[in-house]
Design a protein around this motif. Structure first.
Motif, PDB file in Angstrom:
ATOM      1  N   HIS A 252      -1.048  -3.468   4.224  1.00 54.74           N
ATOM      2  CA  HIS A 252      -2.118  -3.720   3.260  1.00 54.74           C
ATOM      3  C   HIS A 252      -1.524  -3.881   1.859  1.00 54.74           C
TER       4      HIS A 252
ATOM      5  N   LEU B 133      -7.518  -2.480  -3.169  1.00 51.19           N
ATOM      6  CA  LEU B 133      -6.953  -2.572  -1.821  1.00 51.19           C
ATOM      7  C   LEU B 133      -7.561  -3.770  -1.105  1.00 51.19           C
TER       8      LEU B 133
ATOM      9  N   ASP C 298     -11.192   0.502  -2.625  1.00 50.93           N
ATOM     10  CA  ASP C 298     -11.193  -0.212  -1.351  1.00 50.93           C
ATOM     11  C   ASP C 298     -12.259  -1.287  -1.442  1.00 50.93           C
TER      12      ASP C 298
ATOM     13  N   THR D 108     -11.522   0.837   4.931  1.00 50.71           N
ATOM     14  CA  THR D 108     -10.365   0.149   5.498  1.00 50.71           C
ATOM     15  C   THR D 108      -9.398   1.176   6.065  1.00 50.71           C
ATOM     16  N   LYS D 109      -8.915   0.892   7.257  1.00 47.11           N
ATOM     17  CA  LYS D 109      -7.852   1.738   7.813  1.00 47.11           C
ATOM     18  C   LYS D 109      -6.535   1.191   7.293  1.00 47.11           C
ATOM     19  N   THR D 110      -5.930   1.915   6.369  1.00 47.89           N
ATOM     20  CA  THR D 110      -4.778   1.337   5.686  1.00 47.89           C
ATOM     21  C   THR D 110      -3.518   1.385   6.538  1.00 47.89           C
ATOM     22  N   THR D 111      -2.726   0.330   6.417  1.00 40.99           N
ATOM     23  CA  THR D 111      -1.421   0.250   7.060  1.00 40.99           C
ATOM     24  C   THR D 111      -0.430  -0.138   5.963  1.00 40.99           C
TER      25      THR D 111
ATOM     26  N   GLU E 274       0.378   5.700  -0.301  1.00 40.79           N
ATOM     27  CA  GLU E 274      -0.641   6.746  -0.223  1.00 40.79           C
ATOM     28  C   GLU E 274      -1.181   7.074  -1.617  1.00 40.79           C
TER      29      GLU E 274
ATOM     30  N   TRP F 243       0.824  -1.192   0.000  1.00 40.29           N
ATOM     31  CA  TRP F 243       0.000   0.000   0.000  1.00 40.29           C
ATOM     32  C   TRP F 243       0.874   1.263   0.000  1.00 40.29           C
TER      33      TRP F 243
ATOM     34  N   VAL G   7      -2.081  -3.860  -2.469  1.00 44.00           N
ATOM     35  CA  VAL G   7      -2.869  -3.413  -3.618  1.00 44.00           C
ATOM     36  C   VAL G   7      -2.631  -4.379  -4.759  1.00 44.00           C
TER      37      VAL G   7
ATOM     38  N   ASP H 265      -6.752  -6.822   2.270  1.00 49.04           N
ATOM     39  CA  ASP H 265      -5.997  -6.951   3.518  1.00 49.04           C
ATOM     40  C   ASP H 265      -4.728  -7.763   3.307  1.00 49.04           C
TER      41      ASP H 265
END
Lengths: 173, 765
Positions: A95, A110, A79, A89-92, A53, A51, A97, A112
């Motif tokens: 994650h 996106l 997402d 989703t709270k991206t970290t 930004e 992932w 893509v 998990d």
């Protein structure tokens, strides 16, 4: 860069899961969204990356995360969890893509985590039972059983329908 | 390569090359012809015209465009007489020449689009030429026939073509080089061999025979002109000469019409045609020192000074020209000719880049050793080289606007004669360069504007004289660079815009309300409104009301702007400001919340931080900010785009005043300006639907994507467009959520609101 690879098998499966033929094997990439396992045709997948930004696009649905830079190409990213109604989703950095090609467009999905590559024969793919009219059901093209658990096959074509776009371009032209 | 076989693909490719060349030759022709109308041409100009027509004819002959060949031949005959001074240059002759040029262009167009023109197409002009020729020949019969004789020898190819139409005859020009005999070749054997192919007539030329004392016994001095009547193909003839082709100059040309068009023409003859025309060009360029053809001259070899190595050189030149245009051809679009200089520069810069890159790699390794200074050096070098590289690549796409401008004289002639007006076209700054894509997109708007200028602007000769002007009107077309833009102006000295009539019409069409008070500029702006035309009657030239609004839209699509100034009775001036390239953009990076956006620098007027008393919310949800007594609409970008965390108080942020295409100003509230930056435009539409308010995207130094904002669209975006994100609405938003249409009435460009295409994202590269 096989943008145009749309294998006939893929259409067969995603389009008409009921027309099963014995002995034909297909490969799928399975991935996790929330607690559920999904899979898409491996031929549609171009690459899998961590992932990064994205730049949000204005006035888009919540599941549109905006665009990311894939080595100079602008790739819109979605997402999947949010698309399936599981909330944003709270991206970290963990994650993932999945970069896929759908109808000659390159998009990012996106998820998990990516789980596995599944090789299944046609007769292992079970049709999705008739549901009550749920919007989501349209882009589910089949169900595979893998080690006692269910993996739901997605039809990216139906998920990212370009129907609206084409009609809009026609009007513009 | 001379022996290689040859297929339909190749033929198509050669045809394409031929048409490319025709286009250039015709443009050259056009230019020279238009100067011919003003003053009698000197022999140099006539030669250039003649060469252009001749080259087209020769090429057309090779591809079997018989109609084109026939017409070109007549044309050429007339030009030839003129070169010999047998024709007095007067208006009538000039007129015929110009019209014949137009017809020739039509023939080429027809050949290219594979259309059939009627049998008698152009016969009128053709007859006139014949009439002229007959007159000349009648008057100067004795002189002419002699001169013609000698002339036709020098130009045997073309003339013989007509003499011998039905049979399959080849004209072979065989000029051995001095070393032919030394290479163990014997011309006699070759000629005997040819004899076996068919009916052969030989003519030996002793022209090159030196005096006995100067003769080298081992050198070949004779040359032959052979006429062969045969049913064999040209390849068979070529085959005879296969072993001597490097040691001689060989020209094989089909004379018979039967051969044309069946596609069996050999590779070589086509090559010869290209060679010949390019050599023609090259010499022409040198002689006339006309900068227009320089790219061509740079590409081909220097005109031969030493006849013995000429064929070799030409052979080198021809394939080179082909490779230069191959990549474009294969994709089916037009090719561009690039100055060799530019390619060389590009190669050099790429070389430097490679070095700098390896330097950087090296430094990265050494970094542990603390060589930071060198690292900086490498970085600086790299950024300089990359910038230069980009410039080089852009320069390749640059072309002089001449290619568009040169189409205009013909248009002016056609339109003005149709309308019985006298118009002179002046052009300036034809060498101004702009991106090829822009050039292509310019043709339509310019055509439109010039047509308009003649139809609406320039008055009839009587009217003009009554107004105390010269009977002949003038239209000036000029181009120049200004910053990162090219400015093109179309100026006429006609009647100007009648503001009263314009306003009346606008009111009657309901574009403006009756009691509206408009400034002169605003009234002039009205001609860009859709469905507008001030022509008294609809003519077949213009006046159907699909005029300037389309022009404006086309120009906007190029990221440019168009404006108009007019003085009644004196004339009108349209000014187009267009970015030099569609691939890069000078932008201003601005921050809105956590996001960064690019504003096109060209549209930014100024930016300032307003005081509280400068702000005013209007009833209906709009906001204005006053700047030196001017009220400017304020757009809160973070509202339109739903960016969280942005500065919401204009007194804390910055208002960037931008100018829209129609001259209106809009203030955009942003957090801060980050800096000016040249950005590469990337398309969003390649992978996604058009996004309102965004014209494209770019990639910043940190690898992240920044969106390029489209001011025109932002202006017409309703604040209530947020019908997707209901969850993230901010309290302020409710205030403005009511339809913001009220304030949009202020702008006098109704197309922005009513036109659905107004929401369309301009095409990006």
């Amino acid at each position: 860069m096989n943008d145009h690879v749309e294998s006939p098998e893929q259409e067969e499966i995603s389009g008409e899961p009921s027309s099963v033929q014995n002995g034909n094997f297909h490969q799928f990439i399975s991935f996790k969204v929330g607690n559920e396992e999904f899979a898409i045709d491996i031929m549609a997948v171009r690459e899998i990356k961590g992932w990064t930004e994205t730049a949000p696009l204005p006035n888009q649905p919540d599941y549109n995360l905006g665009v990311l830079n894939l080595r100079g190409t602008i790739v819109p990213t979605f997402d999947l969890g949010c698309r399936f109604g599981m909330g944003s989703t709270k991206t970290t950095p963990y994650h993932v893509v999945i970069i896929a090609t759908v109808q000659e467009r390159t998009i990012g999905l996106l998820v998990d985590a990516v789980s596995d590559i599944l090789t299944v024969s046609d007769d292992q793919i079970r049709p999705v039972p008739d549901m009550e009219r749920m919007t989501a059901a349209e882009f589910l093209s089949g169900i595979i059983t893998v080690e006692e658990s269910m993996v739901v096959l997605l039809s990216l074509e139906k998920l990212f329908n370009r129907g609206d776009v084409t009609s809009a371009t026609q009007i513009a032209a | 390569m001379t022996g290689s076989s040859f297929n339909a693909d190749d033929l198509a490719q050669f045809k394409q090359t031929f048409f490319d060349e025709c286009a250039e030759l015709l443009a050259d022709l056009e230019e020279r012809l238009s100067s011919l109308q003003e003053e009698a041409a000197d022999s140099e100009a006539l030669n250039a015209i003649f060469r252009a027509v001749h080259s087209i004819k020769a090429g057309a002959g090779a591809f079997g465009f018989s109609q084109l060949v026939q017409f070109a031949h007549r044309y050429e005959a007339l030009l030839d007489r003129m070169r010999d001074g047998l024709v007095e240059q007067n208006e009538r002759v000039a007129d015929v020449l110009v019209r014949a040029g137009d017809i020739l262009a039509s023939f080429v167009e027809a050949a290219q689009s594979e259309q059939e023109l009627g049998e008698d197409f152009g016969s009128e002009v053709g007859d006139e030429i014949d009439l002229l020729l007959a007159e000349i020949d009648g008057l100067e019969s004795v002189l002419t026939s002699e001169e013609e004789q000698s002339d036709e020898n020098s130009d045997s190819e073309g003339v013989q073509e007509d003499q011998n139409k039905s049979s399959c005859t080849y004209l072979i020009e065989f000029v051995p080089k001095a070393e032919l005999l030394r290479h163990a070749n014997e011309p006699l054997l070759l000629i005997r061999e040819l004899q076996t192919l068919g009916d052969l007539q030989t003519e030996c030329s002793l022209e090159r025979l030196p005096t006995l004392g100067a003769m080298e016994p081992e050198d070949a001095y004779l040359s032959w002109m052979l006429t062969l009547k045969t049913d064999k193909s040209e390849e068979d003839i070529r085959e005879v000469f296969e072993f001597v082709e490097d040691d001689c100059e060989l020209k094989v040309s089909a004379i018979a019409a039967k051969d044309s068009g069946d596609g069996s023409l050999s590779f070589q003859i086509i090559e010869e045609v290209t060679e010949e025309s390019e050599e023609d060009q090259a010499t022409g360029t040198l002689k006339s020192e006309k900068p227009g053809a320089q790219s061509k001259a740079a590409e081909t070899s220097v005109p031969e000074t030493n006849p013995s190595d000429a064929p070799k050189k030409a052979n080198v030149a021809a394939p080179k020209a082909k490779t230069a245009s191959t990549p474009a051809q294969s994709s089916g679009v037009s090719s561009i000719r690039v100055d060799l200089d530019r390619v060389d520069r590009l190669v050099n810069v790429v070389g430097e880049l490679v070095i700098a890159q390896s330097m950087q790699a090296q430094e990265a390794e050494d970094r542990q050793n603390g060589h930071e200074f060198l690292m900086n050096q490498a970085n600086e070098d790299m950024s300089r080289i990359v910038r230069e590289l980009q410039e080089c690549v852009m320069a390749i796409r640059m072309q002089p606007v001449k290619s568009v401008f040169s189409r205009m004289p013909r248009l002016v002639r056609e339109v003005s004669s149709k309308l019985n007006k006298q118009v002179r076209l002046l052009t300036e700054g034809e060498q101004t360069e702009v991106d090829k894509t822009v050039i292509e997109e310019l043709a339509d708007p310019l055509t439109h504007m010039i047509r308009n200028a003649i139809d609406h602007g320039i008055e009839s000769p009587e009217e003009r004289e009554a107004a105390g002007k010269k009977g002949t009107g003038a239209i000036k077309l000029l181009a120049r660079h200004a910053g990162g833009n090219i400015i093109i102006q179309v100026i006429d000295n006609g009647s100007g815009i009648n503001k009263e009539a314009l306003l009346k019409k606008a009111i009657s069409k309901g574009i403006v309300s009756e009691d509206a008070k408009l400034t002169d500029e605003e009234i002039e702006e009205l001609i860009f409104a859709p469905g507008f035309s001030t022509a008294q009657a609809v003519t077949d030239v213009s006046g159907r009301g699909v005029g300037m609004d389309v022009v404006r839209r086309n120009i906007n699509k190029l990221g440019g702007r168009i404006s108009v100034q007019s003085v009644e009775g004196k004339g009108t001036c349209f000014t187009l400001t267009i970015p030099l390239s569609l691939a890069v953009l000078d932008g201003m990076l601005v921050a809105i919340g956590a996001e960064k956006y690019i504003l096109p620098l060209a549209s930014i007027v100024e930016s300032f931080r307003p005081l509280e008393e400068q702000l005013r919310a209007l009833a209906g949800g709009g906001e204005v900010v006053s700047m030196r007594g001017e009220y400017i609409r304020l757009i809160r970008a973070h509202h339109l785009f739903n960016v969280p965390g942005a500065v919401t108080d204009p007194c804390q942020g910055l208002v960037v005043v931008t100018e829209t295409a129609n001259g209106g100003k809009v203030g955009l509230l942003v957090d801060e300006l980050i800096g000016q930056q040249q950005v590469v435009i990337k398309s969003i539409q390649e992978n996604f639907d058009p996004v309102p308010g965004v014209s494209g995207a770019t990639i910043l130094g940190n690898g992240r994507v920044a969106l390029i904002l489209d001011i025109e669209q932002l202006k017409s975006m309703p604040v209530s467009a947020d019908n997707w994100k209901s969850s993230s609405s901010e309290p302020l938003e409710q205030q403005e959520a009511s339809p913001a249409n009220g304030e949009e009435q202020r702008t006098i460009a109704p197309e922005a609101m009513t036109d659905t295409e107004g929401m369309q994202v301009p095409a990006t590269v």
